[in-house]
Design an enzyme around this catalytic site. Structure first.
Site, PDB file in Angstrom:
ATOM      1  N   ARG A   1       4.899  37.075  71.946  1.00  0.00           N
ATOM      2  CA  ARG A   1       6.316  37.404  72.196  1.00  0.00           C
ATOM      3  C   ARG A   1       6.444  38.564  73.176  1.00  0.00           C
ATOM      4  O   ARG A   1       7.342  38.582  74.014  1.00  0.00           O
ATOM      5  CB  ARG A   1       7.031  37.724  70.881  1.00  0.00           C
ATOM      6  CG  ARG A   1       7.432  36.460  70.128  1.00  0.00           C
ATOM      7  CD  ARG A   1       7.708  36.729  68.676  1.00  0.00           C
ATOM      8  NE  ARG A   1       8.820  37.622  68.467  1.00  0.00           N
ATOM      9  CZ  ARG A   1       8.912  38.452  67.420  1.00  0.00           C
ATOM     10  NH1 ARG A   1       7.947  38.522  66.525  1.00  0.00           N
ATOM     11  NH2 ARG A   1       9.967  39.212  67.296  1.00  0.00           N
TER      12      ARG A   1
ATOM     13  N   ARG B   1       7.008  44.963  59.779  1.00  0.00           N
ATOM     14  CA  ARG B   1       8.402  44.608  59.490  1.00  0.00           C
ATOM     15  C   ARG B   1       8.517  43.507  58.430  1.00  0.00           C
ATOM     16  O   ARG B   1       7.807  42.512  58.471  1.00  0.00           O
ATOM     17  CB  ARG B   1       9.045  44.137  60.809  1.00  0.00           C
ATOM     18  CG  ARG B   1      10.450  43.643  60.683  1.00  0.00           C
ATOM     19  CD  ARG B   1      11.115  43.628  62.014  1.00  0.00           C
ATOM     20  NE  ARG B   1      10.861  42.401  62.752  1.00  0.00           N
ATOM     21  CZ  ARG B   1      11.511  42.100  63.888  1.00  0.00           C
ATOM     22  NH1 ARG B   1      12.398  42.941  64.397  1.00  0.00           N
ATOM     23  NH2 ARG B   1      11.252  40.973  64.514  1.00  0.00           N
TER      24      ARG B   1
ATOM     25  N   ARG C   1      17.959  36.413  77.976  1.00  0.00           N
ATOM     26  CA  ARG C   1      16.532  36.711  77.930  1.00  0.00           C
ATOM     27  C   ARG C   1      15.813  36.166  79.147  1.00  0.00           C
ATOM     28  O   ARG C   1      14.590  36.318  79.250  1.00  0.00           O
ATOM     29  CB  ARG C   1      15.943  36.045  76.691  1.00  0.00           C
ATOM     30  CG  ARG C   1      15.589  36.980  75.551  1.00  0.00           C
ATOM     31  CD  ARG C   1      15.033  36.098  74.464  1.00  0.00           C
ATOM     32  NE  ARG C   1      14.266  36.743  73.458  1.00  0.00           N
ATOM     33  CZ  ARG C   1      14.766  37.263  72.343  1.00  0.00           C
ATOM     34  NH1 ARG C   1      16.058  37.298  72.138  1.00  0.00           N
ATOM     35  NH2 ARG C   1      13.958  37.750  71.439  1.00  0.00           N
TER      36      ARG C   1
ATOM     37  N   LYS D   1      16.886  46.366  68.287  1.00  0.00           N
ATOM     38  CA  LYS D   1      18.154  45.836  68.788  1.00  0.00           C
ATOM     39  C   LYS D   1      19.093  45.411  67.668  1.00  0.00           C
ATOM     40  O   LYS D   1      20.273  45.729  67.694  1.00  0.00           O
ATOM     41  CB  LYS D   1      17.935  44.630  69.719  1.00  0.00           C
ATOM     42  CG  LYS D   1      17.249  44.954  71.023  1.00  0.00           C
ATOM     43  CD  LYS D   1      17.273  43.766  71.977  1.00  0.00           C
ATOM     44  CE  LYS D   1      16.621  42.509  71.409  1.00  0.00           C
ATOM     45  NZ  LYS D   1      15.174  42.653  71.173  1.00  0.00           N
TER      46      LYS D   1
ATOM     47  N   ARG E   1       8.601  37.675  58.727  1.00  0.00           N
ATOM     48  CA  ARG E   1       9.067  36.571  59.565  1.00  0.00           C
ATOM     49  C   ARG E   1       7.865  35.853  60.139  1.00  0.00           C
ATOM     50  O   ARG E   1       6.906  36.504  60.534  1.00  0.00           O
ATOM     51  CB  ARG E   1       9.907  37.138  60.720  1.00  0.00           C
ATOM     52  CG  ARG E   1      11.389  36.907  60.566  1.00  0.00           C
ATOM     53  CD  ARG E   1      12.171  37.683  61.581  1.00  0.00           C
ATOM     54  NE  ARG E   1      11.830  37.357  62.970  1.00  0.00           N
ATOM     55  CZ  ARG E   1      12.462  37.893  64.016  1.00  0.00           C
ATOM     56  NH1 ARG E   1      13.434  38.750  63.841  1.00  0.00           N
ATOM     57  NH2 ARG E   1      12.121  37.554  65.238  1.00  0.00           N
TER      58      ARG E   1
HETATM   59  P1  ADP Z   1      13.034  39.551  68.564  1.00  0.00           P
HETATM   60  O1  ADP Z   1      13.975  40.344  69.415  1.00  0.00           O
HETATM   61  O2  ADP Z   1      12.471  40.357  67.441  1.00  0.00           O
HETATM   62  O3  ADP Z   1      11.988  38.785  69.337  1.00  0.00           O
HETATM   63  P2  ADP Z   1      15.110  37.550  67.964  1.00  0.00           P
HETATM   64  O4  ADP Z   1      15.621  37.449  66.594  1.00  0.00           O
HETATM   65  O5  ADP Z   1      16.003  38.090  69.007  1.00  0.00           O
HETATM   66  O6  ADP Z   1      13.784  38.389  67.816  1.00  0.00           O
HETATM   67  O7  ADP Z   1      14.593  36.122  68.474  1.00  0.00           O
HETATM   68  C1  ADP Z   1      13.692  35.326  67.721  1.00  0.00           C
HETATM   69  C2  ADP Z   1      13.334  34.071  68.506  1.00  0.00           C
HETATM   70  O8  ADP Z   1      14.529  33.284  68.757  1.00  0.00           O
HETATM   71  C3  ADP Z   1      12.760  34.294  69.902  1.00  0.00           C
HETATM   72  O9  ADP Z   1      11.365  34.562  69.883  1.00  0.00           O
HETATM   73  C4  ADP Z   1      13.105  32.968  70.596  1.00  0.00           C
HETATM   74  O10 ADP Z   1      12.245  31.934  70.206  1.00  0.00           O
HETATM   75  C5  ADP Z   1      14.487  32.667  70.038  1.00  0.00           C
HETATM   76  N1  ADP Z   1      15.555  33.238  70.906  1.00  0.00           N
HETATM   77  C6  ADP Z   1      16.438  34.222  70.571  1.00  0.00           C
HETATM   78  N2  ADP Z   1      17.262  34.500  71.599  1.00  0.00           N
HETATM   79  C7  ADP Z   1      16.897  33.685  72.625  1.00  0.00           C
HETATM   80  C8  ADP Z   1      17.349  33.494  73.955  1.00  0.00           C
HETATM   81  N3  ADP Z   1      18.363  34.224  74.476  1.00  0.00           N
HETATM   82  N4  ADP Z   1      16.730  32.562  74.723  1.00  0.00           N
HETATM   83  C9  ADP Z   1      15.726  31.839  74.227  1.00  0.00           C
HETATM   84  N5  ADP Z   1      15.239  31.968  72.996  1.00  0.00           N
HETATM   85  C10 ADP Z   1      15.810  32.872  72.181  1.00  0.00           C
END
Ligand code: ADP
Length: 203
Positions: A149, A127, A88, A13, A138
């Protein structure tokens, strides 16, 4: 154009968001990036979000939604945006819809990147990101957290596919393949003209 990018962790994404947003001339807004910037800056928001992020759980909706609504109120997002990592949960999606509705706006599309789970685990465990000149993993890309996750995604986020299909906004693409190929499919699905590879204006 107002677009939501949907897809599991590791679907690409972030990578696709940058390119697609560039082509649409709208800002790419990543909630994960905003949270990570706040964690590094040790802001109040970052301190609150970190515990959830480290364990691979979602940050609570009330924290996340307020942050996104504030971001969408900034001038660069007035005419359009590409949201990466938000919504999400169904509750986040409903609040986004209501908040846009209050401004007389609506989403144009939800673009879902489809990737099977074996491929996701492979991608996430390999990654690395560049921080201050060094490649680091990360914290939430460690194998146990990755599994969690993906489970959180299945339970809380995957239902958004049906939510947006019901609203007539969903387009899905196969997100396995070269980055450029996937970008081409994404732009095609959004009805945006794809330019030939190698065109400097294409990036
Ligand atoms: P990925 O898509 O690789 O899981 P992101 O960078 O989008 O990683 O998100 C990393 C973390 O940030 C998530 O696991 C969550 O803890 C938090 N996060 C990101 N976006 C949201 C959201 N819309 N609602 C709740 N938590 C979020």
């Amino acid at each position: 154009m107002r677009v939501v990018l949907l897809g599991p962790p590791g679907a690409g994404k972030g990578t696709q968001a940058q390119v697609i947003a560039g082509r649409l001339a709208v800002p790419a807004i990543s909630t994960g990036d905003i949270f990570r910037a706040n964690v590094s800056g040790q802001t109040e928001l970052g301190i609150q979000a970190k515990v959830y992020m480290d364990s691979g759980d979602l940050v609570p909706d009330e924290i996340t939604v307020a942050m996104v609504i504030d971001r969408l109120a900034e001038p660069d997002a007035k005419a359009g945006f590409l949201l990466d990592g938000f919504p999400r949960t169904i509750a986040q999606a409903e609040q986004l819809r209501d908040s846009l509705d209050g401004l007389g706006h609506a989403l144009d599309r939800c673009l879902e990147l489809v990737v099977d789970e074996d491929e996701l685990v492979r991608r996430l465990s390999g990654r690395r990101m560049l921080v201050d000149g060094a490649w680091v993993q990360r914290d939430d890309d460690k194998p146990e957290t990755v599994r969690h996750r993906l489970e959180v995604y299945r339970k809380q986020t995957a239902p958004l596919s049906g939510f947006y299909a019901g609203a007539g906004l969903l387009v899905q693409i196969d997100a396995i393949g070269e980055i450029d190929e996937v970008t081409g499919r994404a732009l095609g699905a959004l009805g945006v003209d794809d330019r030939p590879a190698g065109d400097p204006a294409a990036n």
